[in-house]
Design an enzyme around this catalytic site. Sequence first.
Site, short mmCIF file in Angstrom:
data_model
loop_
_atom_site.label_atom_id
_atom_site.label_comp_id
_atom_site.label_asym_id
_atom_site.label_seq_id
_atom_site.Cartn_x
_atom_site.Cartn_y
_atom_site.Cartn_z
N VAL A 1 -17.32 -12.78 105.12
CA VAL A 1 -16.78 -11.74 104.26
C VAL A 1 -15.88 -10.84 105.09
O VAL A 1 -16.27 -10.37 106.17
CB VAL A 1 -17.90 -10.90 103.60
CG1 VAL A 1 -17.30 -9.83 102.69
CG2 VAL A 1 -18.84 -11.80 102.80
N LYS B 1 -14.33 -13.03 100.39
CA LYS B 1 -15.32 -13.99 100.88
C LYS B 1 -14.63 -15.34 101.06
O LYS B 1 -14.14 -15.93 100.10
CB LYS B 1 -16.48 -14.11 99.88
CG LYS B 1 -17.57 -15.10 100.31
CD LYS B 1 -18.67 -15.15 99.26
CE LYS B 1 -19.76 -16.15 99.64
NZ LYS B 1 -20.81 -16.23 98.61
N ASP C 1 -31.31 -16.21 93.18
CA ASP C 1 -31.32 -15.74 94.57
C ASP C 1 -31.27 -14.21 94.62
O ASP C 1 -30.45 -13.62 95.34
CB ASP C 1 -30.14 -16.35 95.34
CG ASP C 1 -30.32 -16.23 96.86
OD1 ASP C 1 -31.48 -16.09 97.31
OD2 ASP C 1 -29.32 -16.30 97.59
#
Length: 927
Positions: free
Chosen positions: A664, A679, A775
Site C-alpha cells: 500500500v 494498493k 476476513d
Amino acid sequence: MEADGQSWSGESVSGPGPGGGGMIRELCRGFGRYRRYLGRLRQNLRETQKFFRDIKCSHSHSCPSSPAGGGAAELGPAGDVAAAPLPAGQLSCISFPPMEEKYLQQIVDHLPCILILGQDCNAKCQLLNLLLAVRVLPTLKLDSDESCKLRRLRFTYGTRTQVSLALPGQYELVHTLASHQDNWETIPEEDLEVQEDSEDTARVLADLEVTMHHALLQEVDIVVAPCHSHRPAVDVLSDLANDFLPVITYALHKDELSERDEQELQEIRKYFSFPVFFFKVPTLEIIRSSSGRADSERSPLSGQLMDLGYLSSSHRNCMASDQDCRAQSMLVEQSEKLRQLSTFSHQLLQTRLVDAAKALNAVHSHCLDIFINQAFDMQRDLQITPKRLEYTRKKENELYESLMNIANRKQEEMKDMIVETLNTMKEELLDDAANMEFKDVIVPENGETVGTREIKSCIRQIQELIISRLNQAVANKLISSVDYLRESFVGTLERCLQSLEKSQDVSVHITSNYLKQILNAAYHVEVTFHSGSSVTRMLWEQIKQIIQRITWVNPPTITLEWKRKVAQEAIDSLSASKLAKSICSQFRTRLNSSHEAFAASLRQLEAGHSGRLEKTEDLWLKVRKDHAPRLARLSLESRSLQDVLLHRKPKLGQELGRGQYGVVYLCDNWGGHFPCALKSVVPPDEKHWNDLALEFHYMRSLPKHERLVDLHGSVIDYNYGGGSSVAVLLIMERLHRDLYTGLKAGLSLETRLQIALDVVEGIRFLHSQGLVHRDIKLKNVLLDKQNRAKITDLGFCKPEAMMSGSIVGTPIHMAPELFTGKYDNSVDVYAFGILFWYICSGSIKLPEAFERCASKDHLWNNVRRGTRPERLPVFDEECWQLMEACWDGDPSKRPLLGIVQPILRSIMDRLCKCDSERPSRGLDDST
C-alpha cells in the site's frame, strides 16, 4: 523517385513557419498512445467474443463447426458464432448484444487517419507541408481554385519514398509519372492533377499514394481531399469514415468563409458528428508580421463557425483547461499554435477509446451480474428441491392417513347418514319413480301387459334411478368430512408440487393428478351394482324374487302404482349398514390405489430432479470456477483501461504498509480524489487474478456506504517493477489509521463501542448485498480522523452463492465451520465476536488461549475443539455474553447482526452514561 530510405522528419519547411519537430513528436506520442490502448481494447474484445462463443458452445445442444469440419467455429459478420441459440435454461440470457458488438468491432477495426479539407487546394497543401515539416507539395502554383484539378492524395509510411497511382482499395496503376523521371524535392504538379482529357478512366479516378519514411506517418496516415470540382468533401469523408476514424482538419487562408465554404461545412455537420480542427494557414504577410489578433478578440471566422454550430463560446476554455472534456471543434488562427492539433486529436481519440471501454465494460458488468444472480438461483435450487420433495412426501402421507382414518371411523356415521337420507328422500324417490319415462321400453297406453324382458328392463331403470340419486346425496354429505383438509395443508402441498413439476415435462403432471385423486376419493363414491359387491348380491336377490313371482302369475300392467310399488320394494330391501360398509371399502380401495400411484410418481419425479440437480450443480461449479472469474478479469481490464484513459496512471508515493498480497502506497491525487491510498497487487497465478477481478467487481458494484472504504478506480500497470511483472493498482480512499494502530495508541471506551457499532453497520450492509466478508479483523477496520470506522480489504469478500468452500481468513478470527468448507455469512458474526473481544479489552494483546499455540495448525485444532478467548476482569457481563453468543460453535445459534446492533447501542448508552456519572464497574477506559 527521390531520397530512398531517407527520414523526412528531421527536415524543416524552408523559411519561417509553425511546423517543426516538437509538434510532430507530440502528435506521434498521441497517436502512438491511441494505437497502444486500442491494441489492448482489441485484445479484450477478442477474448470477450471468444468467451461468449465458448459459453454458447458449452451450453448448446451441439457446437457449431466450420464447413470443413475443422475445429474453428464459424463466425458471423460481427465476430459472433453463427450457432443455434442456447437452450432455455439458466444461462440462455448470456450473450454479446449484437449492436454493442458491431459498434465495438467498428471501433477496433478503424484506425485514425488525418483528413485535410480546406477552402482551396493551396491551403490544403500548405497545411500538409506544415504537418510533415517538409515542403513536399507545391503551394505557389495552386492558387487558382477554378483551374485546380488536384486529385486525392494519400500519405503513408514506408521505408522508401515512393509515388504511385492506385485505385482506392484495389490495385496500383502502372503509369510513368513525372516524379519517376528525375530527382525532386516537391512532388511535380502534373502528378498531383487529374488529367480529365485522359481516355483511361482508372487514371482519372486514381489516388496519388505517397509513401515516406516519416515519424508521423509511422503512427497515422494523412489524406488530402481532392479539389471541390473533382469530388465534394462530404463524399470524401463518407468514404474515409467507412474504414478509418477521421481526424478532420480544415485549412483556411481567408479572413471569412465563402458561401460555398459554409454550404460545405453545413453538409458535413448534417451527415457527420465528427469535430473539426480549423487552422488558418500563414500567409507571407502574417509570417513577416510580429503582431497577430489577440485571443480574446472574436474574428469573423469565429463568428461564422459559431453560427454554423461548430464552435461554442466555451470551446477555447475547454481545450485549454480540461483534458478530460469531450472533443469539440477548434479554431486556431495563430499559425504558431498549430501544435494545438495534438490536444485536439488527443481529446478526439481519447473520447473514442473511453466510450468504447465504457460500452465493453457495461457488457462485462451486466453479464457478470447475471452470472452471480444465476448462481444464487442455482444454489437455492440445489438447497430447496430436496426439501420440497421430502416435504411433499411427508404431507402426502399425512393426507393419506387422515383420509384413511375418516374412512375407518365414519362407517357408523355413514350408516346413519344413509338411513336419514333414505327417509328424507323416500317420497321424492317414489314420485320420481312413478313419473319415470323408461328408455328402450314401449309401454302400451291401453293398459296391456308387457313381456318379462321389458319388466326386467323397467325394474333395472327404477333401480338405477334410486341408486344414482342416493349416490349423489351420500357424496354431497361426505364432501364436508374432507373439506377441512384442503384448508389445512393440501393447498401448500399442491403449490409445492407445482414448483417441482415446473422443471419437468409440463404435459405429464401425473403426481399432481394422483394427489387430486387422493383428495377427491370422497367426491366420487359410487353406490353401484358391479359384480362381487354385497350390495349387488342383495339387490339381485330381490330382483330374482320379483321375476319369480312374475313367472307364475300374470305379467303386471306398468302403471304409476306398479312403478311406486317396485321402487318401494327396492328401497325397503336396501341395507344401510351394508351400503355404508361398501362405500367405505370403496373409499379405502381408491385411496390405497391413489396413494401407491402417488408414491411411484413421486419417485419418478425425484429421479428426474436428481439428474437435473446434478447438471445444475455442474453448471453452478462452472459458473463459480470458470465463467464468472474469466469474465470478471475481462471486466477488470476494460474498467482499468477506462480509468487510465481518463485519469492516467497514478504516481506512487511513500510506502504505507505491506499485506499478504500487496503493498500500500500513498497517492496524493488521482481522478479528482485526494489524498488516496494505492494498493498494488501482483497476482502470482491465474487463481489470484480471478479472485482479484471478482473482488474488484464486488467493490465497484456496491453502492457507496459510509462504513465501507471507497474504491475510486483501478489501473493495470503492465510495466510494474521495470517490466518484470503486471500489477493491478487499486486506488482507494485514504484514512487516518487502522484499528490495530488505534488500540495500540489507546482509545476511549465510548470511541471503541462506537467503532464496534460502525463495524456491525458495515457488515450488515455487506450481508444485505448478498456478500460475506470472511476476513473481519483489526487491520481491516480503518479509522478516520474522528475515529469512525470503515471496513476495507474485500479480498476474500464473495456472494454466498459464489463461495467454493475454500479456507480463507485470519486464523484467530476464523469460525470452526470454515474448516469444513460449508459456511454462510454467520462466519462474519463469529469474526466480529473476536474483534469485539479486542475492542472491549482496549489492547492488541492476543488472548492467552491463542498465544499458547505454537503454530497455525495448533491454533486451528484448538478452535475446532471449542477454544475461545478468555474473559478479562474488565469485561462487562453483557459484553461478555454478547461475545460468547457471537462466537458460538453452532452457526445457527449466533445472533443476527440486526439483533447485535441494538444490544450494542444499549450497552453503549448504559456504560458511557455510567462512566460519565461515576467510575465504571465493568469496562475500564484504556486511555
